[in-house]
Write an enzyme that holds these catalytic residues in place. Structure first.
Site, PDB file in Angstrom:
ATOM      1  N   ARG A   1      -7.083 -28.200  -2.873  1.00 34.86           N
ATOM      2  CA  ARG A   1      -7.142 -26.904  -3.571  1.00 34.86           C
ATOM      3  C   ARG A   1      -7.842 -27.034  -4.919  1.00 34.86           C
ATOM      4  O   ARG A   1      -8.571 -26.154  -5.351  1.00 34.86           O
ATOM      5  CB  ARG A   1      -5.726 -26.368  -3.807  1.00 34.86           C
ATOM      6  CG  ARG A   1      -5.117 -25.721  -2.584  1.00 34.86           C
ATOM      7  CD  ARG A   1      -3.647 -25.468  -2.816  1.00 34.86           C
ATOM      8  NE  ARG A   1      -3.373 -24.247  -3.562  1.00 34.86           N
ATOM      9  CZ  ARG A   1      -2.185 -23.972  -4.106  1.00 34.86           C
ATOM     10  NH1 ARG A   1      -1.188 -24.826  -4.003  1.00 34.86           N
ATOM     11  NH2 ARG A   1      -1.985 -22.849  -4.748  1.00 34.86           N
TER      12      ARG A   1
ATOM     13  N   HIS B   1       4.401 -21.389 -13.717  1.00 35.26           N
ATOM     14  CA  HIS B   1       4.563 -22.388 -12.648  1.00 35.26           C
ATOM     15  C   HIS B   1       3.651 -23.593 -12.831  1.00 35.26           C
ATOM     16  O   HIS B   1       3.371 -24.303 -11.866  1.00 35.26           O
ATOM     17  CB  HIS B   1       4.330 -21.734 -11.277  1.00 35.26           C
ATOM     18  CG  HIS B   1       5.376 -20.727 -10.911  1.00 35.26           C
ATOM     19  ND1 HIS B   1       5.242 -19.832  -9.862  1.00 35.26           N
ATOM     20  CD2 HIS B   1       6.598 -20.475 -11.453  1.00 35.26           C
ATOM     21  CE1 HIS B   1       6.323 -19.078  -9.785  1.00 35.26           C
ATOM     22  NE2 HIS B   1       7.160 -19.442 -10.745  1.00 35.26           N
TER      23      HIS B   1
ATOM     24  N   THR C   1       1.455  -9.539  -7.288  1.00 40.36           N
ATOM     25  CA  THR C   1       2.565 -10.441  -6.952  1.00 40.36           C
ATOM     26  C   THR C   1       3.541  -9.757  -6.010  1.00 40.36           C
ATOM     27  O   THR C   1       3.826  -8.568  -6.162  1.00 40.36           O
ATOM     28  CB  THR C   1       3.307 -10.965  -8.205  1.00 40.36           C
ATOM     29  OG1 THR C   1       4.459 -11.713  -7.778  1.00 40.36           O
ATOM     30  CG2 THR C   1       3.731  -9.871  -9.158  1.00 40.36           C
TER      31      THR C   1
ATOM     32  N   ASN D   1      -0.716  -3.447  -6.926  1.00 42.83           N
ATOM     33  CA  ASN D   1      -0.586  -4.382  -5.803  1.00 42.83           C
ATOM     34  C   ASN D   1      -1.126  -3.720  -4.545  1.00 42.83           C
ATOM     35  O   ASN D   1      -1.086  -2.502  -4.401  1.00 42.83           O
ATOM     36  CB  ASN D   1       0.885  -4.778  -5.612  1.00 42.83           C
ATOM     37  CG  ASN D   1       1.040  -6.150  -4.970  1.00 42.83           C
ATOM     38  OD1 ASN D   1       0.660  -7.149  -5.566  1.00 42.83           O
ATOM     39  ND2 ASN D   1       1.554  -6.203  -3.763  1.00 42.83           N
TER      40      ASN D   1
ATOM     41  N   GLU E   1       0.141  -3.730  -1.662  1.00 43.50           N
ATOM     42  CA  GLU E   1       1.188  -3.128  -0.817  1.00 43.50           C
ATOM     43  C   GLU E   1       2.469  -2.998  -1.643  1.00 43.50           C
ATOM     44  O   GLU E   1       2.604  -3.652  -2.676  1.00 43.50           O
ATOM     45  CB  GLU E   1       1.423  -3.994   0.420  1.00 43.50           C
ATOM     46  CG  GLU E   1       1.822  -5.418   0.083  1.00 43.50           C
ATOM     47  CD  GLU E   1       1.730  -6.367   1.273  1.00 43.50           C
ATOM     48  OE1 GLU E   1       1.680  -5.891   2.414  1.00 43.50           O
ATOM     49  OE2 GLU E   1       1.714  -7.594   1.043  1.00 43.50           O
TER      50      GLU E   1
ATOM     51  N   ALA F   1      -6.499  -5.442  -7.136  1.00 42.42           N
ATOM     52  CA  ALA F   1      -6.495  -5.691  -8.581  1.00 42.42           C
ATOM     53  C   ALA F   1      -7.907  -5.733  -9.148  1.00 42.42           C
ATOM     54  O   ALA F   1      -8.156  -5.259 -10.256  1.00 42.42           O
ATOM     55  CB  ALA F   1      -5.774  -7.012  -8.871  1.00 42.42           C
TER      56      ALA F   1
HETATM   57  C1  BV8 Z   1      14.564 -21.810 -10.357  1.00 48.09           C
HETATM   58  C2  BV8 Z   1       4.214 -23.522  -7.365  1.00 48.09           C
HETATM   59  C3  BV8 Z   1      16.524 -22.465 -11.527  1.00 48.09           C
HETATM   60  C4  BV8 Z   1       3.249 -24.485  -6.857  1.00 48.09           C
HETATM   61  C5  BV8 Z   1       5.846 -22.004  -6.455  1.00 48.09           C
HETATM   62  C6  BV8 Z   1      17.750 -16.670  -3.352  1.00 48.09           C
HETATM   63  C7  BV8 Z   1      17.582 -15.493  -4.048  1.00 48.09           C
HETATM   64  C8  BV8 Z   1      16.898 -15.467  -5.257  1.00 48.09           C
HETATM   65  C9  BV8 Z   1      16.353 -16.631  -5.776  1.00 48.09           C
HETATM   66  C10 BV8 Z   1      16.507 -17.786  -5.069  1.00 48.09           C
HETATM   67  C11 BV8 Z   1      17.193 -17.817  -3.881  1.00 48.09           C
HETATM   68  N1  BV8 Z   1      17.173 -19.084  -3.416  1.00 48.09           N
HETATM   69  C12 BV8 Z   1      16.477 -19.861  -4.286  1.00 48.09           C
HETATM   70  C13 BV8 Z   1      16.072 -19.079  -5.305  1.00 48.09           C
HETATM   71  C14 BV8 Z   1      15.282 -19.493  -6.469  1.00 48.09           C
HETATM   72  C15 BV8 Z   1      13.830 -19.704  -6.123  1.00 48.09           C
HETATM   73  C16 BV8 Z   1      13.302 -18.429  -5.500  1.00 48.09           C
HETATM   74  O1  BV8 Z   1      12.931 -17.503  -6.172  1.00 48.09           O
HETATM   75  N2  BV8 Z   1      13.225 -18.377  -4.177  1.00 48.09           N
HETATM   76  C17 BV8 Z   1      12.838 -17.154  -3.458  1.00 48.09           C
HETATM   77  C18 BV8 Z   1      11.560 -17.392  -2.669  1.00 48.09           C
HETATM   78  C19 BV8 Z   1      13.984 -16.778  -2.583  1.00 48.09           C
HETATM   79  N3  BV8 Z   1      13.170 -19.994  -7.371  1.00 48.09           N
HETATM   80  C20 BV8 Z   1      13.077 -21.238  -7.844  1.00 48.09           C
HETATM   81  O2  BV8 Z   1      13.485 -22.215  -7.244  1.00 48.09           O
HETATM   82  C21 BV8 Z   1      12.501 -21.342  -9.235  1.00 48.09           C
HETATM   83  N4  BV8 Z   1      13.307 -22.149 -10.075  1.00 48.09           N
HETATM   84  O3  BV8 Z   1      15.111 -20.831  -9.882  1.00 48.09           O
HETATM   85  O4  BV8 Z   1      15.147 -22.645 -11.262  1.00 48.09           O
HETATM   86  C22 BV8 Z   1      17.317 -23.450 -10.776  1.00 48.09           C
HETATM   87  C23 BV8 Z   1      16.924 -24.751 -10.678  1.00 48.09           C
HETATM   88  C24 BV8 Z   1      17.715 -25.661  -9.979  1.00 48.09           C
HETATM   89  C25 BV8 Z   1      18.876 -25.239  -9.369  1.00 48.09           C
HETATM   90  C26 BV8 Z   1      19.258 -23.912  -9.461  1.00 48.09           C
HETATM   91  C27 BV8 Z   1      18.448 -23.013 -10.180  1.00 48.09           C
HETATM   92  C28 BV8 Z   1      11.142 -22.030  -9.191  1.00 48.09           C
HETATM   93  C29 BV8 Z   1      10.131 -21.165  -8.497  1.00 48.09           C
HETATM   94  C30 BV8 Z   1       8.761 -21.819  -8.526  1.00 48.09           C
HETATM   95  C31 BV8 Z   1       8.115 -21.722  -7.190  1.00 48.09           C
HETATM   96  N5  BV8 Z   1       6.818 -22.325  -7.234  1.00 48.09           N
HETATM   97  N6  BV8 Z   1       4.815 -22.775  -6.278  1.00 48.09           N
HETATM   98  C32 BV8 Z   1       2.201 -23.893  -5.997  1.00 48.09           C
HETATM   99  O5  BV8 Z   1       1.860 -22.734  -6.149  1.00 48.09           O
HETATM  100  O6  BV8 Z   1       1.677 -24.673  -5.206  1.00 48.09           O
HETATM  101  S1  BV8 Z   1       6.026 -20.540  -5.545  1.00 48.09           S
HETATM  102  C33 BV8 Z   1       4.683 -19.645  -5.138  1.00 48.09           C
HETATM  103  O7  BV8 Z   1       5.174 -18.299  -5.206  1.00 48.09           O
HETATM  104  C34 BV8 Z   1       3.473 -19.670  -6.002  1.00 48.09           C
HETATM  105  O8  BV8 Z   1       3.563 -20.494  -7.064  1.00 48.09           O
HETATM  106  C35 BV8 Z   1       3.357 -18.292  -6.565  1.00 48.09           C
HETATM  107  O9  BV8 Z   1       3.001 -18.350  -7.911  1.00 48.09           O
HETATM  108  C36 BV8 Z   1       4.729 -17.736  -6.411  1.00 48.09           C
HETATM  109  C37 BV8 Z   1       4.822 -16.265  -6.324  1.00 48.09           C
HETATM  110  O10 BV8 Z   1       3.960 -15.762  -5.333  1.00 48.09           O
HETATM  111  P1  BV8 Z   1       2.983 -14.590  -5.725  1.00 48.09           P
HETATM  112  O11 BV8 Z   1       2.134 -15.036  -6.818  1.00 48.09           O
HETATM  113  O12 BV8 Z   1       3.755 -13.350  -5.882  1.00 48.09           O
HETATM  114  O13 BV8 Z   1       2.038 -14.519  -4.420  1.00 48.09           O
HETATM  115  P2  BV8 Z   1       2.357 -13.912  -2.985  1.00 48.09           P
HETATM  116  O14 BV8 Z   1       1.403 -14.562  -2.060  1.00 48.09           O
HETATM  117  O15 BV8 Z   1       3.797 -13.989  -2.678  1.00 48.09           O
HETATM  118  O16 BV8 Z   1       2.016 -12.369  -3.113  1.00 48.09           O
HETATM  119  C38 BV8 Z   1       0.688 -11.914  -3.317  1.00 48.09           C
HETATM  120  C39 BV8 Z   1       0.755 -10.409  -3.432  1.00 48.09           C
HETATM  121  O17 BV8 Z   1      -0.525  -9.954  -3.806  1.00 48.09           O
HETATM  122  C40 BV8 Z   1       1.114  -9.711  -2.110  1.00 48.09           C
HETATM  123  O18 BV8 Z   1       2.100  -8.713  -2.358  1.00 48.09           O
HETATM  124  C41 BV8 Z   1      -0.204  -9.084  -1.658  1.00 48.09           C
HETATM  125  O19 BV8 Z   1      -0.023  -7.820  -1.013  1.00 48.09           O
HETATM  126  C42 BV8 Z   1      -0.889  -8.860  -2.968  1.00 48.09           C
HETATM  127  N7  BV8 Z   1      -2.375  -8.866  -2.916  1.00 48.09           N
HETATM  128  C43 BV8 Z   1      -3.207  -9.547  -2.092  1.00 48.09           C
HETATM  129  N8  BV8 Z   1      -4.490  -9.316  -2.431  1.00 48.09           N
HETATM  130  C44 BV8 Z   1      -4.466  -8.489  -3.494  1.00 48.09           C
HETATM  131  C45 BV8 Z   1      -3.120  -8.195  -3.803  1.00 48.09           C
HETATM  132  N9  BV8 Z   1      -2.776  -7.375  -4.801  1.00 48.09           N
HETATM  133  C46 BV8 Z   1      -3.771  -6.849  -5.539  1.00 48.09           C
HETATM  134  N10 BV8 Z   1      -5.079  -7.087  -5.311  1.00 48.09           N
HETATM  135  C47 BV8 Z   1      -5.474  -7.883  -4.300  1.00 48.09           C
HETATM  136  N11 BV8 Z   1      -6.787  -8.105  -4.083  1.00 48.09           N
END
Ligand code: BV8
Ligand code: ZN
Length: 254
Positions: free
Chosen positions: A77, A130, A199, A224, A226, A242
């Site tokens: 990447r 991140h 996001t 966004n 959607e 965007a």
């Molecule tokens: C933490 C980095 C405390 C590396 C990434 C249950 C419920 C709630 C929370 C949790 C749970 N279970 C676990 C958790 C916590 C967890 C979490 O949130 N999980 C979720 C998934 C359930 N979070 C964590 O673990 C975080 N830390 O909580 O610490 C802690 C610690 C220890 C013990 C207890 C607590 C850490 C989170 C970090 C995750 N890191 N990766 C890498 O990227 O390689 S995640 C990954 O998702 C990416 O980094 C990215 O940045 C992130 C978010 O994704 P988005 O950026 O939103 O992208 P996505 O593809 O999802 O969406 C794109 C959107 O754009 C879509 O909607 C699409 O329609 C739209 N789109 C597309 N094209 C366009 C567009 N919009 C506009 N224009 C366009 N052209």
């Protein structure tokens, strides 16, 4: 596409709010980089890696299980990133920052992206929630260093302690950098206008920034492709790309 019909359209309301704002905060995700050719993680066109969701391997456990494969995925990447450029959406956010700063306000850009495209587009006040693909760090000690777009085939050993190096990104189950998170949370709580762009708003704590901004009374705007869980929280939800909506927003904003 955004409703561009008239003075009361969502776009016009967003333009008015932005024109009057002094403190603006913004959260971006993978969608803003989609037009540059960076695959998103979820949603329309979201990429899987070897059939796995990002949650399945982007964790310390995932790296411990398959270090070479995870390392290679980031290395590939990083190399690809050298051949792509920021798009009109990144440029529009940099322009908004210049205008707000020019009238004595503040603009804080909290990004979940690890691609550094905002900085390359000219954004200055960027908080990398991140981490960054362009940095690697030791799994054990504090050692870290910047890396470029050249391939690094083998996982390097830390020059200080000999442990394995890793991408300096925040994986699932890891804490966000405390200073970066505190700055983002303060900006969200104190802003007049909050933008959430590209996001899926499902990864916490980043997605919680929208809730903080909504709770403290600033005008919240989503752009966004959607609807997302944030759509029902925000004052103005604009569905569109965007890289198309943000330039329109800027063109009608003082
Ligand atoms: C933490 C980095 C405390 C590396 C990434 C249950 C419920 C709630 C929370 C949790 C749970 N279970 C676990 C958790 C916590 C967890 C979490 O949130 N999980 C979720 C998934 C359930 N979070 C964590 O673990 C975080 N830390 O909580 O610490 C802690 C610690 C220890 C013990 C207890 C607590 C850490 C989170 C970090 C995750 N890191 N990766 C890498 O990227 O390689 S995640 C990954 O998702 C990416 O980094 C990215 O940045 C992130 C978010 O994704 P988005 O950026 O939103 O992208 P996505 O593809 O999802 O969406 C794109 C959107 O754009 C879509 O909607 C699409 O329609 C739209 N789109 C597309 N094209 C366009 C567009 N919009 C506009 N224009 C366009 N052209
Ligand atoms: Zn070390």
């Amino acid at each position: 596409m955004a409703d561009k019909a008239g003075p009361h359209s969502d776009l016009a309301r967003a333009q008015t709010a932005l024109s009057q704002a002094r403190h603006v905060a913004c959260l971006t995700g993978a969608g803003i980089s989609a037009a540059s050719g960076v695959p998103t993680y979820r949603g329309a066109g979201g990429a899987l890696w070897d059939g796995l969701k990002v949650e399945d391997w982007a964790s310390p456990e995932g790296y411990a299980r398959q270090p070479e494969r995870v390392w290679r995925w980031y290395s590939d990447r990083r190399v690809q990133l050298g051949g792509i450029s920021p798009n009109a959406g990144h440029a529009a956010l940099a322009e908004i920052e210049r205008r707000i700063a020019g009238r004595g306000g503040t603009f804080t850009l909290a990004t979940q992206n690890i691609d550094a495209l905002h900085q390359r587009a000219g954004s200055r006040n960027v908080l990398e929630l991140h981490g960054s693909m362009l940095r690697i760090r030791c799994c054990v000690c504090e050692h870290a260093r910047q890396v470029g777009h050249e391939p690094i085939e083998e996982i390097p050993a830390c020059p200080q302690c000999g442990a394995r190096m890793r991408p300096a990104v925040v994986w699932f189950g890891e804490m966000l950098p405390q200073d970066v998170w505190t700055a983002a949370a303060e900006a969200a709580a104190e802003c007049d206008v909050f933008l959430t762009v590209g996001t899926s708003a499902v990864v916490y704590p980043a997605a919680g920034l929208v809730e903080m901004a909504a709770a403290t009374g600033g005008t919240t705007i989503e752009i966004n492709l959607e609807p997302t869980p944030a759509s029902r929280l925000v004052d103005i939800a604009i569905q569109g790309k965007a890289d198309e909506v943000l330039p329109e927003l800027v063109s009608g904003t003082g």
